[in-house]
Design an enzyme around this catalytic site. Sequence first.
Site, PDB file in Angstrom:
ATOM      1  N   GLU A   1       8.253  79.983  62.523  1.00  0.00           N
ATOM      2  CA  GLU A   1       7.252  79.848  61.406  1.00  0.00           C
ATOM      3  C   GLU A   1       5.814  80.042  61.934  1.00  0.00           C
ATOM      4  OE1 GLU A   1       7.618  76.237  59.349  1.00  0.00           O
ATOM      5  OE2 GLU A   1       8.178  75.262  61.112  1.00  0.00           O
TER       6      GLU A   1
ATOM      7  N   HIS B   1       9.534  62.918  40.964  1.00  0.00           N
ATOM      8  CA  HIS B   1      11.029  62.540  40.973  1.00  0.00           C
ATOM      9  C   HIS B   1      11.406  63.089  39.558  1.00  0.00           C
ATOM     10  CE1 HIS B   1       9.490  59.044  43.656  1.00  0.00           C
ATOM     11  NE2 HIS B   1      10.294  59.955  44.384  1.00  0.00           N
TER      12      HIS B   1
ATOM     13  N   ASP C   1       5.391  78.923  56.176  1.00  0.00           N
ATOM     14  CA  ASP C   1       4.319  78.897  57.192  1.00  0.00           C
ATOM     15  C   ASP C   1       3.850  79.890  57.766  1.00  0.00           C
ATOM     16  OD1 ASP C   1       3.288  76.036  56.820  1.00  0.00           O
ATOM     17  OD2 ASP C   1       5.246  75.303  57.674  1.00  0.00           O
TER      18      ASP C   1
ATOM     19  N   CYS D   1      14.878  80.426  55.811  1.00  0.00           N
ATOM     20  CA  CYS D   1      14.964  79.565  54.991  1.00  0.00           C
ATOM     21  C   CYS D   1      13.604  79.218  54.295  1.00  0.00           C
ATOM     22  CB  CYS D   1      15.153  78.127  55.680  1.00  0.00           C
ATOM     23  SG  CYS D   1      14.128  77.652  56.838  1.00  0.00           S
TER      24      CYS D   1
HETATM   25  C1  PEP Z   1       8.761  77.231  55.993  1.00  0.00           C
HETATM   26  O1  PEP Z   1       7.633  77.011  56.393  1.00  0.00           O
HETATM   27  O2  PEP Z   1       9.151  78.469  55.327  1.00  0.00           O
HETATM   28  C2  PEP Z   1       9.801  76.181  55.688  1.00  0.00           C
HETATM   29  C3  PEP Z   1      10.947  76.561  55.174  1.00  0.00           C
HETATM   30  O3  PEP Z   1       9.512  74.964  55.757  1.00  0.00           O
HETATM   31  P1  PEP Z   1       8.439  73.963  54.767  1.00  0.00           P
HETATM   32  O4  PEP Z   1       8.407  74.628  53.661  1.00  0.00           O
HETATM   33  O5  PEP Z   1       9.049  72.823  54.837  1.00  0.00           O
HETATM   34  O6  PEP Z   1       7.112  74.177  55.459  1.00  0.00           O
HETATM   35 MG    MG Z   2       7.341  75.226  57.419  1.00  0.00          MG
END
Ligand code: PEP
Ligand code: MG
Length: 591
Positions: free
Chosen positions: A440, A198, A464, A511
Amino acid sequence: MLPTEAKEIELRGIGASPGICIGKAYLVDREGVKVVPKYFVNPDRTANEINRFKKAVIEAKDDLRQIISGMPEDLQHQTNILETHLLLFDDKMLFGRTVDFIQNDKVNAEWALKTVVGQIKSMFQSMEDQYLKERVSDIIHVSDRIMHYLTGADTIKISDIDKRVILVARDLSPADTSQIQLERIKGFLTDVGGKTSHTGIIARTLDIPAVLGLVNATALIRNDDILIVDGNDGVVIINPDDKTLVEYEERQVRYQAYRSRITRESHLPARTADGHIVRVQGNIELPEEVVSVIDNGGDGIGLYRSEFQYMNRTDFPSEFELFDKYRDVVEVMAPNPVTIRTLDINGDKALSYANNGNEVNPVLGLRAIRYCLQNPEVFRTQLRAILRAAAFGNVRILFPMITGCAELAEARRCLEEAAESLSAEGVEHNPDIEIGVMIEVPSAVIIADQLAELCDFFSIGTNDLIQYTLAIDRSNRNVAYLYDPLNPAIIRMVKHVANVAHRKKIGIAMCGEMAGDPIHVPILLGLGITEWSMNPHAIPVVKRMVRGLSTIDAQKFVKEIIDLTSAEEINRLARERFSVHINSGLVIKQE
Ligand code: PEP
Ligand code: MG
């Protein structure tokens, strides 16, 4: 206390909030009471001792309530963390066990509390999940507060600090940091904590430089020592010599000028030199981080990791709680999109109340969409909340860890059912939202053409995808050297997914962390990624990089690197070719 002998010392920690500041150290002692007395109480006095403990709990709670009600407007969003602390006061583990300990062992309340906290601490610290590990600090903050009332010790009053200083602490609680007044505190550093703590979140929200996880900063730093805090590189320098001081003063000026320039520009669209516009958006974990996305010129939210709203509590949130938070974010971002990813728990993000019964290999276990499909009530609650929030702006939904069409079809069916139930009840909602799939897992890459028939966009989650493709546990330090987004296998996968999306005329986003590193911009642009989402602070740098490139050149560059056989070669070539752009950004690391 006198400052330490003026010898320059450099410490390295985790840069939790970017920026550079120089100032005098102000140590705050989070440990509060150092020596806790132990004594036995007569069996007929245990009830009194328990009452003494309960009274301290009530006083500590009142104290915290006052802090909550006196929180300044712009930190109101932090109250939910403090509300969680309020719940902890009544927590069976902390409260119940301390009372039992006094009762059974006939010891004084301070000793019972200290022992119970010690037990909880070792229990949490043996957990593998970093987030849960860090939650132990919440329990310590609460027990510190109770201990203060039991012993009558002094607490820190950050709000009383009357000079411009850099806070140095073993740890800072959300209650402490919420007292920070920007005109007084230049930055802060702590021995413990990581990016997901936090404290780190608040530092980023307040936009002041912070370095966490320094291990022994409080042992090495004395009050009034001169400090340099470099939140960009996670470096702290104690008693810098004149040369270092001048160097960092210059860096600070350059950094500030650079940040304000690129942040100003960042509110404009990211248009390439040859006129193509890409959407550069922010990833958020908590609703309050939306402010940072806006301040940094984000064109929307490309990934709202919704599971963080399920953490730090003892039970699932209700539909209304979820809806309320989603609506806030959606309304603030409108007309820009907010992409809410459905619950991605377990794997490396376990919830204490949604346990899978200790899976041997949770990363390959009942995680994300698998968990949701097996727990339809939990899923339905979230889907209804998302559909309701969609009536207030531009919402998109994103399903995590999809491995095949059957799973996606089932998730879609659940979404339809949720919409039907809302219609039947006459609850305001918007069923007409775009549906996205996180790419992913390697199987999703291979059947991308089939998945494309069932969704409106892909969002590549490289964090991932790298883990599952290259068989690298993303949280294992021993194999971290293999973890490289520029691995030829990953680049080819991204290329394949982007090509399928273009052919099938659906959206293509990324992302994962790969999207937020400026050195990857030419490659992703050349591969045809049109939507990016990243840590909000990375947005201005990435937008700037996009503006300096043309799509044609980026495509040519991809042709050059696509047959290279190692990540190192690709990296070297990208740096050689685009170093001009990269070096113009002071925040960008070279390696
Ligand atoms: C990813 O796996 O790239 C992703 C954006 O999700 P997280 O990092 O939350 O697993
Ligand atoms: Mg992920």
